[in-house]
Design a protein around this motif. Sequence first.
Motif, PDB file in Angstrom:
ATOM      1  N   SER A 134      -7.563   8.910   3.918  1.00 27.31           N
ATOM      2  CA  SER A 134      -7.880   8.298   5.198  1.00 27.31           C
ATOM      3  C   SER A 134      -6.896   7.177   5.498  1.00 27.31           C
ATOM      4  O   SER A 134      -6.670   6.295   4.675  1.00 27.31           O
ATOM      5  CB  SER A 134      -9.300   7.723   5.159  1.00 27.31           C
ATOM      6  OG  SER A 134      -9.502   6.911   6.289  1.00 27.31           O
ATOM      7  N   VAL A 135      -6.285   7.254   6.637  1.00 27.50           N
ATOM      8  CA  VAL A 135      -5.405   6.159   7.044  1.00 27.50           C
ATOM      9  C   VAL A 135      -5.935   5.541   8.335  1.00 27.50           C
ATOM     10  O   VAL A 135      -5.214   4.844   9.048  1.00 27.50           O
ATOM     11  CB  VAL A 135      -3.934   6.617   7.209  1.00 27.50           C
ATOM     12  CG1 VAL A 135      -3.354   6.984   5.861  1.00 27.50           C
ATOM     13  CG2 VAL A 135      -3.845   7.776   8.178  1.00 27.50           C
ATOM     14  N   SER A 136      -7.209   5.806   8.614  1.00 25.46           N
ATOM     15  CA  SER A 136      -7.785   5.276   9.858  1.00 25.46           C
ATOM     16  C   SER A 136      -7.863   3.749   9.815  1.00 25.46           C
ATOM     17  O   SER A 136      -7.786   3.094  10.836  1.00 25.46           O
ATOM     18  CB  SER A 136      -9.176   5.865  10.074  1.00 25.46           C
ATOM     19  OG  SER A 136     -10.011   5.506   8.986  1.00 25.46           O
ATOM     20  N   ASP A 137      -7.984   3.194   8.600  1.00 29.05           N
ATOM     21  CA  ASP A 137      -8.033   1.728   8.472  1.00 29.05           C
ATOM     22  C   ASP A 137      -6.677   1.224   8.009  1.00 29.05           C
ATOM     23  O   ASP A 137      -6.585   0.345   7.165  1.00 29.05           O
ATOM     24  CB  ASP A 137      -9.106   1.338   7.462  1.00 29.05           C
ATOM     25  CG  ASP A 137      -8.766   1.852   6.057  1.00 29.05           C
ATOM     26  OD1 ASP A 137      -8.012   2.850   5.961  1.00 29.05           O
ATOM     27  OD2 ASP A 137      -9.231   1.263   5.077  1.00 29.05           O
ATOM     28  N   TRP A 138      -5.623   1.817   8.528  1.00 34.20           N
ATOM     29  CA  TRP A 138      -4.323   1.565   7.925  1.00 34.20           C
ATOM     30  C   TRP A 138      -3.990   0.088   7.810  1.00 34.20           C
ATOM     31  O   TRP A 138      -3.973  -0.456   6.715  1.00 34.20           O
ATOM     32  CB  TRP A 138      -3.206   2.331   8.671  1.00 34.20           C
ATOM     33  CG  TRP A 138      -1.876   2.040   8.052  1.00 34.20           C
ATOM     34  CD1 TRP A 138      -0.860   1.335   8.578  1.00 34.20           C
ATOM     35  CD2 TRP A 138      -1.462   2.418   6.732  1.00 34.20           C
ATOM     36  NE1 TRP A 138       0.189   1.238   7.690  1.00 34.20           N
ATOM     37  CE2 TRP A 138      -0.164   1.884   6.538  1.00 34.20           C
ATOM     38  CE3 TRP A 138      -2.049   3.128   5.684  1.00 34.20           C
ATOM     39  CZ2 TRP A 138       0.554   2.047   5.362  1.00 34.20           C
ATOM     40  CZ3 TRP A 138      -1.330   3.289   4.504  1.00 34.20           C
ATOM     41  CH2 TRP A 138      -0.050   2.756   4.354  1.00 34.20           C
ATOM     42  N   ARG A 139      -3.736  -0.579   8.908  1.00 39.91           N
ATOM     43  CA  ARG A 139      -3.316  -1.981   8.807  1.00 39.91           C
ATOM     44  C   ARG A 139      -3.330  -2.584  10.202  1.00 39.91           C
ATOM     45  O   ARG A 139      -2.836  -1.998  11.145  1.00 39.91           O
ATOM     46  CB  ARG A 139      -1.910  -2.054   8.225  1.00 39.91           C
ATOM     47  CG  ARG A 139      -1.425  -3.448   7.938  1.00 39.91           C
ATOM     48  CD  ARG A 139      -0.059  -3.412   7.298  1.00 39.91           C
ATOM     49  NE  ARG A 139      -0.122  -3.333   5.832  1.00 39.91           N
ATOM     50  CZ  ARG A 139       0.783  -2.745   5.071  1.00 39.91           C
ATOM     51  NH1 ARG A 139       1.833  -2.170   5.629  1.00 39.91           N
ATOM     52  NH2 ARG A 139       0.650  -2.720   3.756  1.00 39.91           N
ATOM     53  N   GLU A 140      -3.882  -3.765  10.331  1.00 37.73           N
ATOM     54  CA  GLU A 140      -4.023  -4.416  11.630  1.00 37.73           C
ATOM     55  C   GLU A 140      -2.786  -5.246  11.983  1.00 37.73           C
ATOM     56  O   GLU A 140      -2.489  -5.476  13.141  1.00 37.73           O
ATOM     57  CB  GLU A 140      -5.257  -5.321  11.567  1.00 37.73           C
ATOM     58  CG  GLU A 140      -5.714  -5.892  12.881  1.00 37.73           C
ATOM     59  CD  GLU A 140      -6.827  -6.936  12.685  1.00 37.73           C
ATOM     60  OE1 GLU A 140      -7.204  -7.564  13.687  1.00 37.73           O
ATOM     61  OE2 GLU A 140      -7.300  -7.138  11.544  1.00 37.73           O
TER      62      GLU A 140
ATOM     63  N   ARG B 172       0.856  -1.184   0.000  1.00 33.87           N
ATOM     64  CA  ARG B 172       0.000   0.000   0.000  1.00 33.87           C
ATOM     65  C   ARG B 172       0.894   1.237   0.000  1.00 33.87           C
ATOM     66  O   ARG B 172       1.877   1.291   0.750  1.00 33.87           O
ATOM     67  CB  ARG B 172      -0.835  -0.062   1.280  1.00 33.87           C
ATOM     68  CG  ARG B 172      -1.897   0.983   1.374  1.00 33.87           C
ATOM     69  CD  ARG B 172      -2.835   0.693   2.522  1.00 33.87           C
ATOM     70  NE  ARG B 172      -3.700   1.857   2.728  1.00 33.87           N
ATOM     71  CZ  ARG B 172      -4.632   1.940   3.662  1.00 33.87           C
ATOM     72  NH1 ARG B 172      -4.841   0.922   4.480  1.00 33.87           N
ATOM     73  NH2 ARG B 172      -5.363   3.015   3.786  1.00 33.87           N
ATOM     74  N   SER B 173       0.579   2.176  -0.839  1.00 35.29           N
ATOM     75  CA  SER B 173       1.390   3.392  -0.909  1.00 35.29           C
ATOM     76  C   SER B 173       1.445   4.070   0.454  1.00 35.29           C
ATOM     77  O   SER B 173       0.423   4.227   1.136  1.00 35.29           O
ATOM     78  CB  SER B 173       0.807   4.361  -1.935  1.00 35.29           C
ATOM     79  OG  SER B 173       1.443   5.623  -1.806  1.00 35.29           O
ATOM     80  N   LEU B 174       2.641   4.515   0.833  1.00 37.29           N
ATOM     81  CA  LEU B 174       2.831   5.191   2.112  1.00 37.29           C
ATOM     82  C   LEU B 174       2.634   6.696   2.000  1.00 37.29           C
ATOM     83  O   LEU B 174       2.698   7.402   3.010  1.00 37.29           O
ATOM     84  CB  LEU B 174       4.248   4.886   2.650  1.00 37.29           C
ATOM     85  CG  LEU B 174       4.564   3.398   2.862  1.00 37.29           C
ATOM     86  CD1 LEU B 174       6.035   3.210   3.217  1.00 37.29           C
ATOM     87  CD2 LEU B 174       3.683   2.809   3.957  1.00 37.29           C
ATOM     88  N   LEU B 175       2.392   7.201   0.799  1.00 37.18           N
ATOM     89  CA  LEU B 175       2.264   8.659   0.649  1.00 37.18           C
ATOM     90  C   LEU B 175       1.169   9.248   1.536  1.00 37.18           C
ATOM     91  O   LEU B 175       1.384  10.302   2.139  1.00 37.18           O
ATOM     92  CB  LEU B 175       2.053   9.046  -0.819  1.00 37.18           C
ATOM     93  CG  LEU B 175       3.264   8.848  -1.751  1.00 37.18           C
ATOM     94  CD1 LEU B 175       3.046   9.595  -3.060  1.00 37.18           C
ATOM     95  CD2 LEU B 175       4.555   9.294  -1.091  1.00 37.18           C
ATOM     96  N   PRO B 176      -0.006   8.604   1.654  1.00 36.22           N
ATOM     97  CA  PRO B 176      -0.999   9.176   2.574  1.00 36.22           C
ATOM     98  C   PRO B 176      -0.466   9.329   3.995  1.00 36.22           C
ATOM     99  O   PRO B 176      -0.808  10.293   4.681  1.00 36.22           O
ATOM    100  CB  PRO B 176      -2.147   8.160   2.517  1.00 36.22           C
ATOM    101  CG  PRO B 176      -2.022   7.528   1.172  1.00 36.22           C
ATOM    102  CD  PRO B 176      -0.537   7.450   0.904  1.00 36.22           C
ATOM    103  N   LEU B 177       0.385   8.416   4.422  1.00 41.14           N
ATOM    104  CA  LEU B 177       0.939   8.521   5.775  1.00 41.14           C
ATOM    105  C   LEU B 177       1.890   9.712   5.896  1.00 41.14           C
ATOM    106  O   LEU B 177       1.902  10.411   6.905  1.00 41.14           O
ATOM    107  CB  LEU B 177       1.720   7.251   6.161  1.00 41.14           C
ATOM    108  CG  LEU B 177       0.952   5.973   6.500  1.00 41.14           C
ATOM    109  CD1 LEU B 177       1.933   4.892   6.927  1.00 41.14           C
ATOM    110  CD2 LEU B 177      -0.078   6.213   7.595  1.00 41.14           C
ATOM    111  N   ILE B 178       2.712   9.926   4.874  1.00 43.18           N
ATOM    112  CA  ILE B 178       3.715  10.985   5.028  1.00 43.18           C
ATOM    113  C   ILE B 178       3.193  12.335   4.566  1.00 43.18           C
ATOM    114  O   ILE B 178       3.731  13.361   4.933  1.00 43.18           O
ATOM    115  CB  ILE B 178       5.051  10.622   4.336  1.00 43.18           C
ATOM    116  CG1 ILE B 178       4.876  10.313   2.864  1.00 43.18           C
ATOM    117  CG2 ILE B 178       5.700   9.442   5.031  1.00 43.18           C
ATOM    118  CD1 ILE B 178       6.184   9.936   2.178  1.00 43.18           C
TER     119      ILE B 178
END
Lengths: 462, 462
Positions: free
Chosen positions: B344-350, B333-339
Motif C-alpha cells: 500500500s502506498v496510499s499513505d505514501w508521504r505528506e 522509506r523503500s521505494l520498491l513498492p512505488l516502482i
Amino acid sequence: MSSHGVMANKDPIKIGELTLGDYLRDANIHSTLIGKSEASPNHKALARLGIGDDTKIGRLVAQDGFEFYEDFAGLYPDPVLPSHLGYNDYLRAKGFAGDNPWELYANSAIDRSGRHVSGWQMRHADKPAIIPEEHSETAFVTNRALEFLDTVSHDQSWCIHLSYIKPHWPYLAPAPYHAVYSEDQVVPAVRHECERQNPHPVYGAFMQQEYSQNFSREEVRRRVIPTYMGLIKQIDDHLGRVFEFLESKQLMHNTMVVFTADHGDYLGDHWLGEKDLFHEPSVRIPLILYDPSSGADATRGTTNDEPVEAIDIVPTLVDYVGGTQNHERMEGRSLLPLIRGTGSVSDWREYVVSEIDYSERGPRTLLNLHPYQCRAYMIRTADWKYVLYEGFRPQLFDLKNDPEEYRDLGADPAFESERRDLHELLFNWIRQRRMRTEIPTDLLFEMGPERDAELGILIGQW
Amino acid sequence: MSSHGVMANKDPIKIGELTLGDYLRDANIHSTLIGKSEASPNHKALARLGIGDDTKIGRLVAQDGFEFYEDFAGLYPDPVLPSHLGYNDYLRAKGFAGDNPWELYANSAIDRSGRHVSGWQMRHADKPAIIPEEHSETAFVTNRALEFLDTVSHDQSWCIHLSYIKPHWPYLAPAPYHAVYSEDQVVPAVRHECERQNPHPVYGAFMQQEYSQNFSREEVRRRVIPTYMGLIKQIDDHLGRVFEFLESKQLMHNTMVVFTADHGDYLGDHWLGEKDLFHEPSVRIPLILYDPSSGADATRGTTNDEPVEAIDIVPTLVDYVGGTQNHERMEGRSLLPLIRGTGSVSDWREYVVSEIDYSERGPRTLLNLHPYQCRAYMIRTADWKYVLYEGFRPQLFDLKNDPEEYRDLGADPAFESERRDLHELLFNWIRQRRMRTEIPTDLLFEMGPERDAELGILIGQW
C-alpha cells in the motif's frame, strides 16, 4: 535524551557519545563508578568496530567512560542475578548464605509470625530488613567508596560517581532506619480529587498502574513513606562518613561535591507512584553543590532559584577542573558562575526541559501505542509548565496560581495563547540541540569563502 | 542532516552512524566507491576508540563504510593537493607532467593568444579543456569503474557508488563537449525582478555572493550553461559505456541502477549561483531507478510524482538485496513498492524536508551570525513550500499559483494560517527523527511491566 539517545535503563549509549568520564579523562582525571549504573554495553557497535568487550577501551565504552570499582545496581531478583556480584560475595563472606543474599536478606524481612517475607511487597515496608545496617546496600557502597578514597594520592586528581540505589524499590530499610520516622510524620499527598475527573489520557493511564493505584491509598503511603524517609536519613549518615573521611585526608578543601538524584518519586502525589511524568515531585530533584574554592564563599550556604538542569553537571565539573568546554557537544552550562558570582548570569536561562519515553511502561499497551509514539516533552518557565505528548493533547499548568499542579489547562480554550507560546519555545529548544558534534565550534568561524580562496578553490569568479 | 550530523563537506560522520556501505555489508555485499566522496576520517573518534587509521576497520569508518577503489574528488588546487592522487598519477603516465596535471591540463584551457588560462575563471568556460576527452575526469572515473566491474564474479553481489564530480566547478569541458551545445540553447533564467525587491535577509545575502552576482549576468549564463550541459551529455555518454559493459557481462538483468545527484545548481535562477537554498532548481534533483525485476515492468519507463527524498535510497537498496530494514535508524522509506506497484502506498508521504547549515558560506559573516544560527529547514507539501530560518522570518511559496517561486509570502499577513500549519508540520517532523538508535524497535514491544514481573522486578505490589 534526544541527543544521546538513551531513553530507558539498559539502552546502550551511542558509541560516539562522550560522558563525564570521557571529558574528565581528556583532562587527565580518572572517573570511577562506585554503585549503581545503568551503563549497558553497546555490543553491536563494539563488534562492528572490532573492539573486544574485554579490552580496556571496550570496557570503558561499555561503562559509559567510567572505571568500575564496584558496580552494584541493587536490582537483582533471581532471574537476572549476575554470576559475580560483589555485594552478594560480600554478604556470603559475612555469613549470609545462598544464591542471592541481596534478595534473601538485604531486601527481605521476617514478619510477626516468623515468616520470611519479600521487600517487593510494600505491605512489609515497616519491617526492618534482615540484614544488619552495617552490611546493608548503602553501607556497603559507602565502605567501597572509602576503600577507594584510601588509595588515592594527594598529587592526583580523581572523580568518583558514588551512586546509591536506595531509596528505591524494594522499599525496605535496615534497623534502625525502618523506624526513625513514624506514620505521623508523613506529610499529606499533593493530590486533589479534581485530578481524577477526566484526566489527560496518558496521565490517566499512569494512574491505572498498580503502583499508582496502591499509592493512592493512604494505608500504602503511611506504610512506605516513613521507610523511604529512613532510607534518605541513612544516605545522609553515610555521606557524613564520606565527608569525615575526606576531612581526615585533608581533601575537603579541594574536592567539589555534587549531590543530586536522577528523578523524584510520586509516592502517591497526584495519584501516582513511580517517576514517569512531569509533576514537580518527579522532575524537581535535589541539587547541592559544594565548591571549596574561596570564590564560592559569597554564596556558601545559600540557595539559588535559577532554573538548572541535570545536563549542567558535566560542564560544571569540567569547568571546575579547568577542562575544555566542548561546545559542539555539551548542551548544559557550567554552574560555576552562579555559585562563584562571576561572569554574567543575567541571561541565565528562560526555561528548562525534561523528556520521557514511556514505551517500556504499562501505558504503552493500555493506550495501544507504537513505541515511537510514547514520547513526551515538558517545558517549564518561571510561571508555566507545558507538556507535549505525541498523539495526545498537551497539558498546561499555571505554576503561579496553581503551584500544586492540580488544574490541567491543556484543553482550556482560555489558555490557547500560553500553550502556543510554550509549544513554540519547545520547538526552538529542540532545534538548538547539538547535532553537528564532530566539528569543533571554533573551527566553523575559520571556514568560508576567504579560506576556500586561500586554498585555490575559486568559486564563482568571472 | 540533523540525524547524522554531517552538515558540510569534510564534516566527519559520527562514528556510530551506519551508511549504505554498512547496511549492505550486513547483507554480505561489499560497497565500493569510485569517484568523489566527501567522507572525512573522524580521527578524534578513531583515536579515542583505539582504532588505527590504517586498519581495515579504521579505513572503512573513515570511508563512510565504503571500500575505496578510486577516490577522486576532483577539487584539488595546489594547496590541498594530496600526495598520492590516482588521477594525477594517471595523467603523468599519459605524458601530462607537473605537480598537479588535474589543475594544469584537465581544468585549464588555452586562449586565443595561446595563454594557459584557468577553468576557475568562468569567462573561459567556452574553451575546451587542454586534456583530451579520453583522459578527462569523467572518462577516467568511468574507466576505473569498468576495470572494477571486470573483476566482479557472477556469483557475487556488489554495489558501486560511481560518483562523478562533473558538472562542477571548474566549469570546463573537454572537446567535443565544450561545444555540443550553443548559447542559443540556454533556456531563460527562472527569475523575476520582484525577487530583488526587499528579499528575505538570508536570500539577499546569498544574492550578494560573487557567484550569484556573476550568474545574474546573462553573459555569464550564456558562457557557462552550454558547457554545463555538455558536461551532463558527457556523463550520459559514459554511463552508456557502463550499461553496455554490464550488458556484455550479462549483468543488466540483475543489477539495480539508481541515478541521482546531491544537489542542483542555480546557474542564475533566482539571481543565485551555487546550491545553497531551497528553490526547486537547487533541491529538486533527478532520481531515476532501474529495477530489472519483472515486478517493475508495469512502471518501467514511467515517471512518478510522489514526493521522495534522498534518504529513501538506502532503504530502497537494502530492500532490493533483501537486507534488514533497520527501523530504529533509517528514516527513509523503500521505494520498491512505488516502482513494483506492490504494498500500500496510499499513505505514501505528506511532505518532504530539506536542511542546510550555511555557516561555512559567505552569508554567515555578511549577516554577522554565530555558526549555530546558520540553519534553515524547508518543508514542501504538494502545494506549499515553507522555509524556517533560525533568527529570521520564514519564507513561504504558493507552488500551485506561483510554481516559479517568485513571490515570497513569508511576511504576508494573509498567509499566517498556512505558515502556522507548515511550521507545526516541521516541528512534527523534527520530533519523528530517529533518536533511540541503539535498541531494535521490535525489542521495545517486548518490554514492559509483564516482562519486569517475569524477571522478579515487582514494582508497586502491596
